[in-house]
Design an enzyme around this catalytic site. Structure first.
Site, mmCIF file in Angstrom:
data_model
loop_
_atom_site.group_PDB
_atom_site.id
_atom_site.type_symbol
_atom_site.label_atom_id
_atom_site.label_comp_id
_atom_site.label_asym_id
_atom_site.label_seq_id
_atom_site.Cartn_x
_atom_site.Cartn_y
_atom_site.Cartn_z
ATOM 1 N N SER A 108 39.348 -33.727 -39.114
ATOM 2 C CA SER A 108 40.226 -34.857 -38.793
ATOM 3 C C SER A 108 40.732 -34.768 -37.368
ATOM 4 C CB SER A 108 41.424 -34.837 -39.745
ATOM 5 O OG SER A 108 42.415 -35.742 -39.309
ATOM 6 N N TYR A 130 40.424 -41.812 -35.898
ATOM 7 C CA TYR A 130 41.095 -43.042 -36.293
ATOM 8 C C TYR A 130 41.078 -43.969 -35.084
ATOM 9 C CZ TYR A 130 43.047 -40.870 -40.518
ATOM 10 O OH TYR A 130 43.211 -40.287 -41.742
ATOM 11 N N THR A 156 37.271 -43.589 -39.460
ATOM 12 C CA THR A 156 38.032 -43.943 -40.675
ATOM 13 C C THR A 156 38.978 -45.084 -40.338
ATOM 14 O OG1 THR A 156 38.022 -41.596 -41.312
ATOM 15 C CG2 THR A 156 39.517 -43.038 -42.523
ATOM 16 N N LYS A 254 33.757 -44.361 -42.736
ATOM 17 C CA LYS A 254 34.395 -43.888 -43.974
ATOM 18 C C LYS A 254 35.450 -44.890 -44.419
ATOM 19 C CE LYS A 254 37.131 -39.909 -45.561
ATOM 20 N NZ LYS A 254 38.511 -40.386 -45.421
ATOM 21 N N HIS A 278 40.286 -43.778 -49.408
ATOM 22 C CA HIS A 278 41.131 -42.817 -48.699
ATOM 23 C C HIS A 278 41.898 -41.933 -49.700
ATOM 24 C CE1 HIS A 278 42.532 -42.294 -44.365
ATOM 25 N NE2 HIS A 278 43.122 -41.307 -45.010
ATOM 26 N N ASP A 309 33.625 -40.651 -51.593
ATOM 27 C CA ASP A 309 34.704 -39.673 -51.747
ATOM 28 C C ASP A 309 35.828 -40.283 -52.552
ATOM 29 O OD1 ASP A 309 37.120 -40.423 -49.794
ATOM 30 O OD2 ASP A 309 35.272 -40.816 -48.687
ATOM 31 N N GLY A 311 38.410 -38.375 -55.849
ATOM 32 C CA GLY A 311 38.501 -37.955 -57.250
ATOM 33 C C GLY A 311 37.553 -36.853 -57.671
ATOM 34 N N GLY A 332 38.222 -33.854 -50.777
ATOM 35 C CA GLY A 332 39.482 -33.733 -50.048
ATOM 36 C C GLY A 332 40.394 -32.730 -50.726
HETATM 37 C C1 LIG Z 1 46.568 -34.652 -47.438
HETATM 38 C C2 LIG Z 1 45.434 -35.550 -47.069
HETATM 39 C C3 LIG Z 1 45.185 -35.819 -45.721
HETATM 40 C C4 LIG Z 1 44.128 -36.664 -45.362
HETATM 41 N N1 LIG Z 1 43.863 -36.877 -44.030
HETATM 42 C C5 LIG Z 1 42.781 -37.620 -43.676
HETATM 43 C C6 LIG Z 1 42.418 -37.744 -42.306
HETATM 44 O O1 LIG Z 1 43.080 -37.227 -41.418
HETATM 45 N N2 LIG Z 1 41.316 -38.477 -42.029
HETATM 46 C C7 LIG Z 1 40.545 -39.090 -42.993
HETATM 47 O O2 LIG Z 1 39.540 -39.729 -42.686
HETATM 48 N N3 LIG Z 1 40.877 -38.964 -44.299
HETATM 49 C C8 LIG Z 1 41.946 -38.231 -44.643
HETATM 50 N N4 LIG Z 1 42.247 -38.067 -45.975
HETATM 51 C C9 LIG Z 1 41.349 -38.651 -46.995
HETATM 52 C C10 LIG Z 1 40.222 -37.675 -47.341
HETATM 53 O O3 LIG Z 1 39.328 -37.498 -46.272
HETATM 54 C C11 LIG Z 1 39.411 -38.181 -48.536
HETATM 55 O O4 LIG Z 1 39.025 -39.517 -48.306
HETATM 56 C C12 LIG Z 1 40.200 -38.091 -49.841
HETATM 57 O O5 LIG Z 1 41.023 -36.959 -49.875
HETATM 58 C C13 LIG Z 1 39.216 -38.062 -51.000
HETATM 59 O O6 LIG Z 1 39.866 -38.028 -52.217
HETATM 60 P P1 LIG Z 1 40.134 -36.661 -53.038
HETATM 61 O O7 LIG Z 1 41.291 -36.013 -52.371
HETATM 62 O O8 LIG Z 1 40.439 -37.149 -54.405
HETATM 63 O O9 LIG Z 1 38.872 -35.839 -52.928
HETATM 64 C C14 LIG Z 1 43.310 -37.254 -46.362
HETATM 65 C C15 LIG Z 1 43.567 -36.964 -47.712
HETATM 66 C C16 LIG Z 1 44.606 -36.127 -48.074
HETATM 67 C C17 LIG Z 1 44.840 -35.840 -49.524
#
Ligand SMILES: Cc1cc2nc3c(=O)[nH]c(=O)nc-3n(C[C@H](O)[C@H](O)[C@H](O)COP(=O)(O)O)c2cc1C
Length: 393
Positions: A108, A130, A156, A254, A278, A309, A311, A332
């Protein structure tokens, strides 16, 4: 550290909850508003069944694949997350774990470690950005990632700055000033193992985002960058195309959820999309990403790589996503729980759990490789994807 090993992602999450200060843990739980989307992301996988085979298949199974130009040993990549304060080694530990297990790392731009350090830990690093600031600023960040050796770019755009969760949002300070530390102390003191990790590292979480800093400028704070992002109008499709043109390697968009937008992404020249909401942190009420996957895979799966992505907590979830058309998935929270529970080894542990689960589901389905998976391997209940077909007219 034999006792630190865990057998499921659910157990890693329980350990993370015990080990992390409450506000750090709840920043990872995340989600927005009522948490409808977070819940559905996991619940939807439970609605999908398997159609197992019993005999007559090979005893060997191949889990490796190629995705975004990378050879990976399992169809699971690290999704980019800002993991401020979870562990002193942060994204470097995650990158090392991914490298040790033969997969790619999404970093990220809001991460706590510089892209140069992360690429050094895992050459298969994809840098995520971003749409934040001017095109010139974005181009400089892209250039830095390229110079560091990132092998792919992730954009993203899906973020709606929703604030407020029914279960409460953690307080995240702008900086850890002595006053903030005093305020945080009662929480931290109840989590001695987490505290000890930081004491050993001789540092404190500094809540800066080094990949957002301008060359030679002061370190950018998380909230400084967030404020700038809020002020930036969302990208147009022309902007997406422009950014894609700045990068000659693999480019992942994404956060695609609609078939019409998946087609526009193809027109903008991306090499891959991730069907995603997300992780339920964006627009609450969006159905699980797995519900949107089949329609999108049917529409654009021949033209671009389709990832998913949201779940994923077990190997069988990965297999269900692949059977419904994904080439690979991104994880994630699953690896964040592992990182919190046991640092790099915890992330390796999570990847091993997923690998074991994928292998066992392939065996049960009588498939010799992830490439053989198809719709006939899963039982999709009636109405599973209805929620993602907006009724028009
Ligand atoms: C704490 C946290 C921070 C995240 N930060 C970003 C980020 O900086 N950039 C991004 O593209 N997605 C971010 N995401 C989304 C994740 O890349 C991903 O899409 C998501 O966690 C997938 O779902 P899951 O947690 O159920 O696997 C974040 C998710 C979480 C839980």
């Amino acid at each position: 550290m034999g006792g630190a090993w865990f057998e499921t992602v659910a157990e890693a999450q329980r350990r993370a909850e015990k080990r992390l200060p409450r506000s750090v843990y709840s920043a990872l739980v995340a989600g927005s508003e009522k948490g409808l989307t977070v819940r559905d992301n996991q619940a939807a996988f439970e609605e999908l069944g398997f159609a197992p085979r019993t005999a007559g298949f090979s005893g060997k199974r191949e889990l490796g694949t190629t995705v975004l130009g990378q050879q990976v040993s399992l169809p699971v990549l690290i999704s980019p997350t800002g993991v401020q304060a979870v562990h002193p080694d942060g994204e470097v530990a995650v990158a090392r774990a991914a490298a040790a297990r033969g997969t790619a790392m999404g970093l990220s731009s809001f991460a706590s470690k510089p892209v140069e350090d992360v690429v050094a830990a895992n050459p298969q690093t994809l840098f995520q950005i971003y749409w934040c600031g001017s095109r010139d600023m974005i181009a400089r960040r892209v250039e830095r990632a390229r110079a560091a050796g990132a092998v792919g770019l992730i954009l993203t755009p899906d973020w709606s700055f929703s604030h407020g969760r029914d279960w409460g949002s953690p307080r995240i300070p702008e900086r850890l000033t002595p006053r903030e530390m005093l305020r945080f102390a009662p929480e931290a003191i109840t989590r001695p193992r987490w505290l000890l990790d930081w004491v050993r590292s001789r540092r404190l979480p500094d809540l800066t985002v080094p990949n957002m800093s301008e060359p030679g400028g002061a370190p950018t704070t998380f909230f400084g960058a967030y404020g700038e992002w809020m002020q930036t109008p969302p990208p147009s499709w022309e902007d997406v195309r422009w950014l894609r043109e700045q990068w000659d390697g693999p480019f992942l968009l994404k956060g695609v959820f609609r078939v019409d937008e998946a087609k526009r992404a193809v027109d903008a020249g991306v090499s891959a999309i991730s069907v995603s909401n997300h992780g339920g942190n964006n627009l609450d009420g969006t159905p699980a990403s797995i519900r949107a996957l089949p329609g999108i895979a049917d529409a654009v799966g021949e033209q671009v790589e389709v990832l998913l992505d949201g779940g994923i907590r077990r190997g069988s979830d990965v297999v269900k996503a692949l059977a419904l058309g994904a080439r690979a998935v991104l994880i994630g929270r699953a690896y964040l729980w592992g990182l919190a529970a046991n640092g790099q080894a915890g992330v390796e542990n999570v990847l091993d759990i997923l690998r074991g689960g994928i292998d066992s589901a392939l065996l049960g389905l009588g498939r010799g490789s992830v490439a053989e998976l198809g719709r006939e391997d899963v039982i999709v209940p009636a109405g599973f994807t209805d929620a993602v077909q907006p009724r028009v007219g």
